[in-house]
Design a protein around this motif. Structure first.
Motif, PDB file in Angstrom:
ATOM      1  N   ASN A  19       3.798  13.993 -29.620  1.00  0.00           N
ATOM      2  CA  ASN A  19       2.531  14.228 -30.305  1.00  0.00           C
ATOM      3  C   ASN A  19       1.364  14.350 -29.331  1.00  0.00           C
ATOM      4  N   HIS A  20       1.330  13.508 -28.303  1.00  0.00           N
ATOM      5  CA  HIS A  20       0.180  13.542 -27.384  1.00  0.00           C
ATOM      6  C   HIS A  20       0.150  14.834 -26.581  1.00  0.00           C
ATOM      7  N   ASN A  21       1.306  15.446 -26.319  1.00  0.00           N
ATOM      8  CA  ASN A  21       1.318  16.725 -25.605  1.00  0.00           C
ATOM      9  C   ASN A  21       0.771  17.854 -26.477  1.00  0.00           C
ATOM     10  N   ILE A  22       1.081  17.820 -27.763  1.00  0.00           N
ATOM     11  CA  ILE A  22       0.540  18.833 -28.677  1.00  0.00           C
ATOM     12  C   ILE A  22      -0.967  18.672 -28.801  1.00  0.00           C
ATOM     13  N   ARG A  23      -1.416  17.437 -28.943  1.00  0.00           N
ATOM     14  CA  ARG A  23      -2.856  17.190 -29.085  1.00  0.00           C
ATOM     15  C   ARG A  23      -3.622  17.661 -27.850  1.00  0.00           C
ATOM     16  N   ARG A  24      -3.101  17.362 -26.663  1.00  0.00           N
ATOM     17  CA  ARG A  24      -3.779  17.768 -25.434  1.00  0.00           C
ATOM     18  C   ARG A  24      -3.834  19.291 -25.319  1.00  0.00           C
ATOM     19  N   ALA A  25      -2.717  19.948 -25.620  1.00  0.00           N
ATOM     20  CA  ALA A  25      -2.672  21.416 -25.524  1.00  0.00           C
ATOM     21  C   ALA A  25      -3.618  22.055 -26.530  1.00  0.00           C
ATOM     22  N   ALA A  26      -3.691  21.501 -27.741  1.00  0.00           N
ATOM     23  CA  ALA A  26      -4.590  22.040 -28.760  1.00  0.00           C
ATOM     24  C   ALA A  26      -6.042  21.884 -28.327  1.00  0.00           C
ATOM     25  N   TYR A  27      -6.373  20.746 -27.748  1.00  0.00           N
ATOM     26  CA  TYR A  27      -7.737  20.542 -27.267  1.00  0.00           C
ATOM     27  C   TYR A  27      -8.086  21.558 -26.179  1.00  0.00           C
ATOM     28  N   GLN A  28      -7.167  21.755 -25.232  1.00  0.00           N
ATOM     29  CA  GLN A  28      -7.428  22.694 -24.143  1.00  0.00           C
ATOM     30  C   GLN A  28      -7.681  24.102 -24.664  1.00  0.00           C
ATOM     31  N   ALA A  29      -6.913  24.509 -25.682  1.00  0.00           N
ATOM     32  CA  ALA A  29      -7.072  25.847 -26.244  1.00  0.00           C
ATOM     33  C   ALA A  29      -8.413  25.998 -26.951  1.00  0.00           C
ATOM     34  N   VAL A  30      -8.813  24.971 -27.697  1.00  0.00           N
ATOM     35  CA  VAL A  30     -10.075  25.038 -28.442  1.00  0.00           C
ATOM     36  C   VAL A  30     -11.271  24.941 -27.500  1.00  0.00           C
TER      37      VAL A  30
ATOM     38  N   LEU B   1      -9.494  13.021 -26.621  1.00  0.00           N
ATOM     39  CA  LEU B   1      -9.012  14.358 -26.923  1.00  0.00           C
ATOM     40  C   LEU B   1      -8.500  15.054 -25.670  1.00  0.00           C
ATOM     41  N   GLN B   2      -9.163  14.818 -24.542  1.00  0.00           N
ATOM     42  CA  GLN B   2      -8.762  15.449 -23.289  1.00  0.00           C
ATOM     43  C   GLN B   2      -7.460  14.873 -22.757  1.00  0.00           C
ATOM     44  N   HIS B   3      -7.291  13.557 -22.903  1.00  0.00           N
ATOM     45  CA  HIS B   3      -6.093  12.878 -22.372  1.00  0.00           C
ATOM     46  C   HIS B   3      -5.558  11.922 -23.440  1.00  0.00           C
ATOM     47  N   PRO B   4      -4.943  12.440 -24.501  1.00  0.00           N
ATOM     48  CA  PRO B   4      -4.446  11.580 -25.577  1.00  0.00           C
ATOM     49  C   PRO B   4      -3.361  10.638 -25.059  1.00  0.00           C
ATOM     50  N   PRO B   5      -3.398   9.385 -25.461  1.00  0.00           N
ATOM     51  CA  PRO B   5      -2.367   8.448 -25.010  1.00  0.00           C
ATOM     52  C   PRO B   5      -1.049   8.697 -25.733  1.00  0.00           C
TER      53      PRO B   5
ATOM     54  N   LEU C 292     -17.528  33.957 -36.625  1.00  0.00           N
ATOM     55  CA  LEU C 292     -17.824  32.699 -37.300  1.00  0.00           C
ATOM     56  C   LEU C 292     -18.022  31.570 -36.295  1.00  0.00           C
ATOM     57  N   ARG C 293     -18.992  30.702 -36.603  1.00  0.00           N
ATOM     58  CA  ARG C 293     -19.267  29.536 -35.760  1.00  0.00           C
ATOM     59  C   ARG C 293     -18.642  28.306 -36.415  1.00  0.00           C
ATOM     60  N   LEU C 294     -17.960  27.484 -35.606  1.00  0.00           N
ATOM     61  CA  LEU C 294     -17.332  26.280 -36.122  1.00  0.00           C
ATOM     62  C   LEU C 294     -17.817  25.054 -35.356  1.00  0.00           C
ATOM     63  N   THR C 295     -17.926  23.954 -36.065  1.00  0.00           N
ATOM     64  CA  THR C 295     -18.219  22.657 -35.448  1.00  0.00           C
ATOM     65  C   THR C 295     -17.131  21.680 -35.872  1.00  0.00           C
ATOM     66  N   VAL C 296     -16.476  21.071 -34.900  1.00  0.00           N
ATOM     67  CA  VAL C 296     -15.423  20.088 -35.166  1.00  0.00           C
ATOM     68  C   VAL C 296     -15.987  18.701 -34.885  1.00  0.00           C
ATOM     69  N   LEU C 297     -15.938  17.824 -35.885  1.00  0.00           N
ATOM     70  CA  LEU C 297     -16.419  16.452 -35.741  1.00  0.00           C
ATOM     71  C   LEU C 297     -15.235  15.512 -35.567  1.00  0.00           C
ATOM     72  N   GLU C 298     -15.270  14.739 -34.505  1.00  0.00           N
ATOM     73  CA  GLU C 298     -14.166  13.805 -34.215  1.00  0.00           C
ATOM     74  C   GLU C 298     -14.747  12.455 -33.800  1.00  0.00           C
ATOM     75  N   GLN C 299     -14.282  11.392 -34.443  1.00  0.00           N
ATOM     76  CA  GLN C 299     -14.806  10.065 -34.182  1.00  0.00           C
ATOM     77  C   GLN C 299     -14.423   9.544 -32.807  1.00  0.00           C
ATOM     78  N   SER C 300     -13.264   9.940 -32.295  1.00  0.00           N
ATOM     79  CA  SER C 300     -12.818   9.457 -30.989  1.00  0.00           C
ATOM     80  C   SER C 300     -13.689  10.027 -29.879  1.00  0.00           C
ATOM     81  N   PRO C 301     -13.810   9.315 -28.769  1.00  0.00           N
ATOM     82  CA  PRO C 301     -14.573   9.844 -27.627  1.00  0.00           C
ATOM     83  C   PRO C 301     -13.870  11.054 -27.017  1.00  0.00           C
TER      84      PRO C 301
END
Length: 392
Positions: free
Chosen positions: A112-123, A39-43, A26-35
């Motif tokens: 929260n920012h550590n979870i977000r960063r790790a999730a981005y790296q995995a995806v 996502l790479q370095h969440p504050p 399956l192909r997925l596209t994730v749309l995110e308003q933030s630059p």
């Protein structure tokens, strides 16, 4: 179709959902308003997330857990609930797991920012997932054949299934015509870290004082995240204080239980609102994360329920794909909605009722609050049920 699944929202729930499909067809596209750099370095945003054992297991399965720095995973040994100025506590000790053996914690605390960063790296490592950042979604519509999203940049995307994972005030949910119970608590949450001279014993505390609530989330032995909840009309009384004065207020509230205290970072504040969608699906669309359920933080269920929703929906979609069935079929989405509603609706309304009681400062309510703590402490089956909910 431009993609098989269109995910609106690149927060932890949306990214955890997308990661479920690593290696699938399956192909997925994730749309995110933030630059993309957000996502790479969440504050750091002040939020410390209490993760249940089940949530930690899900993050391990998704190859997210190992990406979180080990020294920033904090042990949550046990929890205590206080009422007013009384020293009597409802105590939830370290649990014994069903698989056998004693654990050394109720769960884990992770920023929260550590979870977000790790999730981005995995995806970001998933060849079948495209992340489109920096553009908002203008409109969505679905029919029996496809889901379509019109983007703010004028382009549009069509998919077999649309998944909303945007926010508690989800515009996608509204455009899909899904009603929701919205609960404005009329309160503001103020969060900040403190260092203190006495050990927190890795114990979380929920202190229902009169006029305000204080939650203590233990990080390091002498580092604690403080979460103050206060009426919107009085929030300025604390937010106008210098950080050092704010910490003194907390030290006074605690009557020195953590010794001398000082600020250890920045102060953040958020409005306190809860939401629960009437259903979690529409034609070729589903809700996960905060778009489905946004909880009051007192029971620490919100983030965990978001992970559960992503896990529950993704596994049903993958099973349908393996069997050659329609991944956007009404029957599949309705089953997901039913199962997740069964889990979340009692928790949502039960939590709101509990918060209503323990923030009511009328004399009869104060008596009932104390009685409720003692009753819960002395009814082992009830206490065990609450502990199971806390640990997941």
């Amino acid at each position: 179709m431009d993609t098989d699944i269109l995910v609106i929202g690149g927060g932890p729930a949306g990214l955890a959902f997308a990661r479920q499909f690593a290696g699938s067809r399956l192909r997925l596209t994730v749309l995110e308003q933030s630059p993309p750099e957000v996502l790479q370095h969440p504050p750091y945003d002040g939020r410390e997330i209490a993760l249940t054992h089940r949530s930690c297991d899900i993050l391990r399965e998704l190859d997210i857990w190992r990406r979180i720095p080990e020294h920033e995973i904090y042990r949550l040994r046990d929890a205590k609930v206080y009422n007013g100025t009384s020293d009597y506590t409802l105590h939830f000790p370290e649990p014994a797991r069903a698989r056998g053996g004693k654990t050394d914690r109720l769960g884990n605390l992770v920023s929260n920012h550590n979870i977000r960063r790790a999730a981005y790296q995995a995806v970001a490592e998933c060849a079948n997932v495209v992340l489109r950042c920096g553009t908002g979604v203008k409109n969505v519509r679905t029919d029996k054949h496809a889901a379509t999203a019109e983007l703010a940049d004028g382009t549009s995307l069509r998919a077999r299934l649309l998944v909303a994972a945007d926010s508690r005030m989800s515009q996608t949910r509204r455009q899909l015509g899904i009603a929701a119970d919205l609960h404005d608590f009329g309160r503001t949450v103020i969060v900040f870290r403190t260092r203190h001279s006495l050990s927190n014993q890795h114990t979380a505390s929920e202190c229902f004082f009169y006029g305000r609530t204080l939650a203590l989330l233990p990080l390091e032995t002498h580092l604690t995240n403080c979460v103050v909840t206060i009426a919107n009309t009085r929030a300025h009384e604390l937010l106008s204080l210098a950080p050092a004065e704010l910490v003194k207020q907390v030290q006074t509230m605690l009557r020195g239980k953590l010794g001398d205290m000082e600020i250890a970072g920045t102060v953040h504040s958020y409005p306190l609102m809860g939401v629960h969608a009437k259903r979690f699906y529409a034609t070729r669309a589903a809700l996960i994360g905060d778009a489905a359920v946004g909880m009051h933080p007192v029971t620490a269920h919100g983030f965990n329920l978001g992970l559960e929703s992503a896990d529950l929906l993704a596994k049903r979609i993958l099973q349908a794909e393996r069997r050659g069935k329609d991944i956007g079929a009404d029957a599949l989405l309705e089953e997901y909605s039913f199962r997740h509603q069964l889990r979340t609706r009692p928790l949502y309304h039960g939590t709101n009722a509990m918060v209503g009681l323990f923030t009511n400062d009328a004399a009869p309510a104060k008596l009932l609050r104390g009685a409720a703590l003692r009753l819960s402490n002395n009814l082992p089956p009830l206490k065990k049920l609450i502990s199971k909910q806390l640990t997941g």
